[in-house]
Motif scaffolding. Structure first.
Motif, short mmCIF file in Angstrom:
data_model
loop_
_atom_site.label_atom_id
_atom_site.label_comp_id
_atom_site.label_asym_id
_atom_site.label_seq_id
_atom_site.Cartn_x
_atom_site.Cartn_y
_atom_site.Cartn_z
N SER A 133 90.79 78.92 27.38
CA SER A 133 89.99 78.80 28.97
C SER A 133 89.23 80.16 29.27
N GLY A 134 88.81 79.38 30.12
CA GLY A 134 87.63 80.68 31.16
C GLY A 134 87.40 79.82 32.25
N GLN A 135 87.24 80.46 33.50
CA GLN A 135 87.27 80.32 34.89
C GLN A 135 85.44 80.60 35.29
N GLY A 136 84.62 80.17 36.42
CA GLY A 136 83.93 80.32 36.90
C GLY A 136 83.69 79.89 37.87
N VAL A 137 82.95 80.43 38.63
CA VAL A 137 82.67 80.01 40.29
C VAL A 137 80.82 80.27 39.87
N GLY A 138 80.37 79.48 40.52
CA GLY A 138 79.32 79.52 41.75
C GLY A 138 78.56 79.02 42.44
N ILE A 139 77.39 78.73 42.86
CA ILE A 139 76.65 78.67 43.91
C ILE A 139 76.34 76.98 43.27
N THR A 140 75.97 77.38 42.18
CA THR A 140 75.59 75.02 41.84
C THR A 140 76.55 75.12 40.95
N LYS A 141 76.75 73.87 40.40
CA LYS A 141 77.61 73.34 38.52
C LYS A 141 77.15 74.10 37.91
N ASP A 142 75.79 74.27 37.60
CA ASP A 142 75.16 74.75 36.61
C ASP A 142 75.93 76.66 36.21
N ILE A 143 75.64 76.79 37.86
CA ILE A 143 75.55 78.63 37.08
C ILE A 143 77.22 78.72 37.28
N ALA A 144 78.40 77.48 37.57
CA ALA A 144 79.37 77.89 37.90
C ALA A 144 80.24 77.18 35.84
N THR A 188 77.78 77.69 33.71
CA THR A 188 77.89 79.11 32.58
C THR A 188 78.72 79.90 32.71
N MET A 189 78.92 80.47 33.68
CA MET A 189 80.11 81.69 33.73
C MET A 189 81.48 80.95 33.29
N ALA A 190 81.90 79.79 33.21
CA ALA A 190 83.33 79.26 32.74
C ALA A 190 82.89 79.38 30.89
N THR A 191 81.56 78.83 30.76
CA THR A 191 82.12 78.89 28.84
C THR A 191 81.75 80.43 29.22
N MET A 192 81.20 81.00 29.77
CA MET A 192 80.96 82.64 28.86
C MET A 192 82.48 83.25 28.83
N ALA A 193 82.35 82.67 30.14
CA ALA A 193 84.66 83.66 30.24
C ALA A 193 85.33 83.57 28.94
N MET A 194 85.26 81.50 28.38
CA MET A 194 85.87 81.23 27.44
C MET A 194 85.43 81.56 26.09
N GLY A 195 84.09 82.28 25.40
CA GLY A 195 83.77 83.25 24.88
C GLY A 195 84.25 84.17 24.75
N ASN A 196 84.51 84.70 25.59
CA ASN A 196 84.48 86.88 25.69
C ASN A 196 86.48 86.05 25.43
N SER A 197 86.95 85.12 26.29
CA SER A 197 88.25 85.15 25.71
C SER A 197 88.83 84.42 24.70
N ILE A 198 88.07 84.02 23.36
CA ILE A 198 88.46 83.61 22.15
C ILE A 198 87.98 85.14 21.31
N LYS A 199 87.10 86.04 21.06
CA LYS A 199 86.37 87.17 20.49
C LYS A 199 87.59 88.23 21.60
N ALA A 200 88.37 87.86 22.35
CA ALA A 200 89.19 89.38 22.44
C ALA A 200 90.59 88.63 21.25
N TRP A 201 91.11 87.39 21.98
CA TRP A 201 91.87 87.26 20.20
C TRP A 201 91.78 87.15 19.29
N GLY A 259 81.95 77.11 46.55
CA GLY A 259 80.95 76.99 45.59
C GLY A 259 81.78 75.63 44.55
N TYR A 260 80.87 76.33 44.05
CA TYR A 260 81.90 74.94 42.92
C TYR A 260 82.83 76.16 41.78
N SER A 261 83.70 75.33 41.11
CA SER A 261 84.84 76.43 40.61
C SER A 261 84.90 75.34 39.27
N CYS A 262 84.77 76.36 37.88
CA CYS A 262 84.26 75.03 37.19
C CYS A 262 85.72 76.01 35.05
#
Length: 91
Positions: free
Chosen positions: A33-44, A46-59, A79-82
């Protein structure tokens, strides 16, 4: 003879416990999983998806991982929290 049988029983239980602990420590699949916060839903998202990808790479530690379909859940606060989650398995 009786104490020897008891010793074997205790040793067998200890060995089985160790085997179960070893298998659990080297999991082949996880729920990443990954969590992202942003002003818009799209930004949040994207940030959450990228954070999830980073956690998979580390694992995966440099190995390839098969990743299932990502699920993203968002809520509006200041803002939005995803949060993005997906199942990942080592190949």
């Amino acid at each position: 003879m009786r104490s020897f049988n008891r010793f074997l029983a205790v040793a067998g239980v200890a060995a089985l416990s160790l085997a179960v602990a070893t298998v659990g420590a080297q999991a082949k699949c996880v729920k990443a999983s990954g969590q992202g916060v942003g002003i818009t839903k799209d930004i949040a998202t994207t940030m959450a998806t990228m954070a999830m990808g980073n956690s998979i790479k580390a694992w995966a530690k440099g190995k390839k991982a098969k990743v299932g379909k990502a699920k993203v859940a968002c809520k509006l606060e200041l803002g939005y929290s995803c949060r993005a989650t997906a199942r990942a398995c080592k190949k």
